[in-house]
Design a protein around this motif. Structure first.
Motif, short mmCIF file in Angstrom:
data_model
loop_
_atom_site.label_atom_id
_atom_site.label_comp_id
_atom_site.label_asym_id
_atom_site.label_seq_id
_atom_site.Cartn_x
_atom_site.Cartn_y
_atom_site.Cartn_z
N MET A 87 -36.03 -34.65 -4.36
CA MET A 87 -37.26 -33.97 -4.75
C MET A 87 -37.91 -33.26 -3.56
O MET A 87 -38.48 -32.17 -3.70
N VAL A 88 -37.80 -33.89 -2.40
CA VAL A 88 -38.38 -33.31 -1.19
C VAL A 88 -37.58 -32.08 -0.76
O VAL A 88 -38.14 -31.01 -0.48
N ALA A 89 -36.26 -32.24 -0.73
CA ALA A 89 -35.40 -31.14 -0.27
C ALA A 89 -35.50 -29.92 -1.19
O ALA A 89 -35.58 -28.77 -0.72
N THR A 90 -35.49 -30.14 -2.50
CA THR A 90 -35.52 -29.01 -3.43
C THR A 90 -36.84 -28.24 -3.37
O THR A 90 -36.88 -27.03 -3.61
N LYS A 91 -37.93 -28.94 -3.04
CA LYS A 91 -39.22 -28.24 -2.90
C LYS A 91 -39.24 -27.33 -1.68
O LYS A 91 -40.00 -26.35 -1.63
N LEU A 92 -38.40 -27.64 -0.70
CA LEU A 92 -38.35 -26.83 0.51
C LEU A 92 -37.39 -25.66 0.40
O LEU A 92 -37.47 -24.71 1.19
N VAL A 93 -36.49 -25.71 -0.57
CA VAL A 93 -35.48 -24.65 -0.73
C VAL A 93 -36.09 -23.25 -0.81
O VAL A 93 -35.62 -22.32 -0.14
N PRO A 94 -37.15 -23.02 -1.60
CA PRO A 94 -37.71 -21.67 -1.71
C PRO A 94 -38.28 -21.13 -0.39
O PRO A 94 -38.57 -19.93 -0.29
N LEU A 95 -38.45 -22.00 0.59
CA LEU A 95 -39.06 -21.58 1.85
C LEU A 95 -38.02 -21.10 2.87
O LEU A 95 -38.39 -20.67 3.97
N LEU A 96 -36.73 -21.18 2.48
CA LEU A 96 -35.67 -20.82 3.43
C LEU A 96 -35.23 -19.36 3.27
O LEU A 96 -35.40 -18.74 2.22
N ARG A 97 -34.64 -18.84 4.33
CA ARG A 97 -34.14 -17.46 4.31
C ARG A 97 -32.90 -17.35 3.43
O ARG A 97 -32.16 -18.32 3.24
N LYS A 147 -37.80 -27.58 8.52
CA LYS A 147 -37.64 -27.41 7.06
C LYS A 147 -36.17 -27.24 6.70
O LYS A 147 -35.67 -27.85 5.74
N LYS A 148 -35.48 -26.42 7.44
CA LYS A 148 -34.05 -26.17 7.17
C LYS A 148 -33.23 -27.45 7.37
O LYS A 148 -32.36 -27.77 6.54
N SER A 149 -33.54 -28.21 8.42
CA SER A 149 -32.81 -29.45 8.68
C SER A 149 -33.03 -30.46 7.56
O SER A 149 -32.11 -31.18 7.16
N LEU A 150 -34.25 -30.54 7.04
CA LEU A 150 -34.54 -31.47 5.95
C LEU A 150 -33.76 -31.10 4.69
O LEU A 150 -33.25 -31.98 3.98
N VAL A 151 -33.66 -29.83 4.40
CA VAL A 151 -32.91 -29.38 3.22
C VAL A 151 -31.43 -29.72 3.39
O VAL A 151 -30.75 -30.15 2.44
N GLU A 152 -30.90 -29.55 4.58
CA GLU A 152 -29.47 -29.77 4.83
C GLU A 152 -29.10 -31.24 4.99
O GLU A 152 -27.93 -31.60 4.86
N ASN A 153 -30.08 -32.08 5.26
CA ASN A 153 -29.81 -33.50 5.50
C ASN A 153 -29.62 -34.22 4.16
O ASN A 153 -30.54 -34.29 3.35
N PRO A 154 -28.45 -34.80 3.92
CA PRO A 154 -28.20 -35.49 2.64
C PRO A 154 -29.06 -36.74 2.44
O PRO A 154 -29.19 -37.24 1.32
N ARG A 155 -29.70 -37.24 3.51
CA ARG A 155 -30.57 -38.41 3.38
C ARG A 155 -31.98 -38.04 2.92
O ARG A 155 -32.74 -38.92 2.51
N VAL A 171 -38.50 -42.03 6.42
CA VAL A 171 -38.90 -41.27 7.61
C VAL A 171 -38.86 -39.78 7.33
O VAL A 171 -39.77 -39.03 7.69
N LEU A 172 -37.81 -39.33 6.65
CA LEU A 172 -37.69 -37.91 6.31
C LEU A 172 -38.79 -37.48 5.34
O LEU A 172 -39.30 -36.37 5.41
N PRO A 210 -27.42 -31.54 -6.03
CA PRO A 210 -28.70 -31.03 -6.57
C PRO A 210 -29.34 -29.98 -5.65
O PRO A 210 -29.94 -29.02 -6.13
N VAL A 211 -29.22 -30.18 -4.35
CA VAL A 211 -29.82 -29.23 -3.40
C VAL A 211 -29.02 -27.93 -3.41
O VAL A 211 -29.60 -26.83 -3.36
#
Length: 371
Positions: free
Chosen positions: A332-342, A320-328, A303-304, A358-359
């Motif tokens: 690969m998905v979370a790390t791709k979003l990391v550069p988009l955060l403040r 985007k921030k919630s997806l990065v912080e969610n351990p589920r 789902v995520l 890893p995140v």
């Protein structure tokens, strides 16, 4: 676009009446259904033309006449080969009369726009009539999509339509959860057409009624999380939860498409990945719901993943921030979003105990690059 009526196909008397320059009295009489010498089909065609007249009185009278044609005229018209525009007008005017619709749907020149309208707005009787012509449905897959997404279409009929498209390798891209629905139907028993609704059809309708009664804008979620982070269905939603649990996978997928917010919030947690994915793909999902789902640690990684791959939701910084912080969330998905955060959020994530290693490492690396 439904083709306009070709005046050249009408008899000279009919053309004389339908011409914009025709005498007002002649058109007034025809608008009331009085046109000696014209056969029922041609009279009905003239009435449709007059219903678009620039003369207000003629237009209004013709429209009223078309809505209540005397039975001899209507029966005679239905026995002729009517132009697409006339079929469309009658189909919209006589939606409450299945025998009339049945004859209109059998018209050789019925336009696909008429079929789409009826498939979208029709009641159970209308959708059953449309679903009978499989050859026409395969030529016009959008009609299948509209039928599936119409709440009045029986569940058993919707199953047969999905099976029909799947067997004939027709991809129904207008159904957001087409992949899930097509996959699920391959493992299910397809019901034969029936004059009366099946028990599964009744279950689907009863569930709809229960769900509508439980709709509550004040409720944030259908679950409550305990101190250990485990979720439990709120008591008020247990009857709906049990109803959904009694359904087949195909039925739950369609409820995810058509049901209430509460149903989607229950089904997005379904143990079956097809159902959960269908729920999050529902066109009725709102950004607030996705924000709530994306930070839930009991939601499946699939789902995520769907949320992260949906451009509409990726416009939201909160999601985007919630997806990065969610351990589920898949790494690969979370790390791709990391550069988009403040930067401030990256600092917090790099030190958080609730984020996967890893995140956190990715957040630290990105912070170093920014420095």
């Amino acid at each position: 676009m439904i083709p306009p009526i070709d005046m050249g196909t009408l008899s000279p008397p009919a053309q004389k009446i339908a011409q914009p320059s025709a005498p007002p009295k002649l058109q007034d009489m025809a608008a009331r259904g009085v046109a000696p010498g014209l056969k029922p089909g041609e009279l009905t065609t003239v009435l449709v033309l007059l219903a678009a007249s620039e003369r207000d009185s003629v237009r209004e009278t013709a429209t009223k006449t078309l809505a209540a044609l005397p039975d001899p005229i209507l029966t005679g018209a239905l026995g002729s080969d009517l132009p697409p525009a006339v079929v469309d007008h009658l189909a919209r005017a006589y939606t409450a009369r299945p025998p009339v619709l049945e004859k209109l749907l059998a018209m050789p020149r019925i336009d696909v726009e008429t079929l789409l309208h009826l498939a979208t707005t029709g009641d159970e009787a209308t959708t059953e009539l449309i679903a009978v012509n499989e050859e026409r449905l395969l030529k016009n897959p959008r009609v299948i999509e509209k039928l599936y997404l119409n709440k009045h279409t029986r569940m058993s009929t919707a199953d047969r339509l999905i099976d029909l498209a799947t067997r004939n390798s027709v991809e129904l891209t207008g159904i957001p959860a087409w992949r899930e629905a097509s996959t699920a139907i391959k493992d299910e028993l397809i019901p034969e057409p029936s004059p009366e609704p099946t028990p599964d059809d009744m279950l689907f309708q009863e569930t709809d009624a229960i769900a509508e009664e439980l709709t509550d804008a004040a409720t944030t979620d259908t679950h409550l999380e305990d101190d250990e982070g485990q979720e439990k269905v709120l008591e008020k939603f247990l009857p709906l939860y049990k109803r959904l649990a009694d359904m087949t996978i195909s039925q739950r997928i369609r409820r995810a498409m058509l049901g209430t917010r509460e149903e989607r919030m229950l089904l997005v947690r379904d143990n079956n990945r097809l159902v959960a994915s269908a729920a999050v793909r529902s066109p009725q999902m709102q950004e607030d719901d996705i924000a709530l789902i994306s930070r839930n640690r009991n939601i499946s990684d699939e789902v995520l993943r769907v949320i992260a791959s949906t451009a509409e939701w990726m416009h939201s910084y909160t999601i985007k921030k919630s997806l990065v912080e969610n351990p589920r969330t898949p790494v690969m998905v979370a790390t791709k979003l990391v550069p988009l955060l403040r930067e401030s959020d990256l600092k917090s994530i790099s030190k958080s105990k609730n984020v996967t290693s890893p995140v956190k490492d990715a957040a630290r690396r990105h912070l170093d690059r920014r420095k």
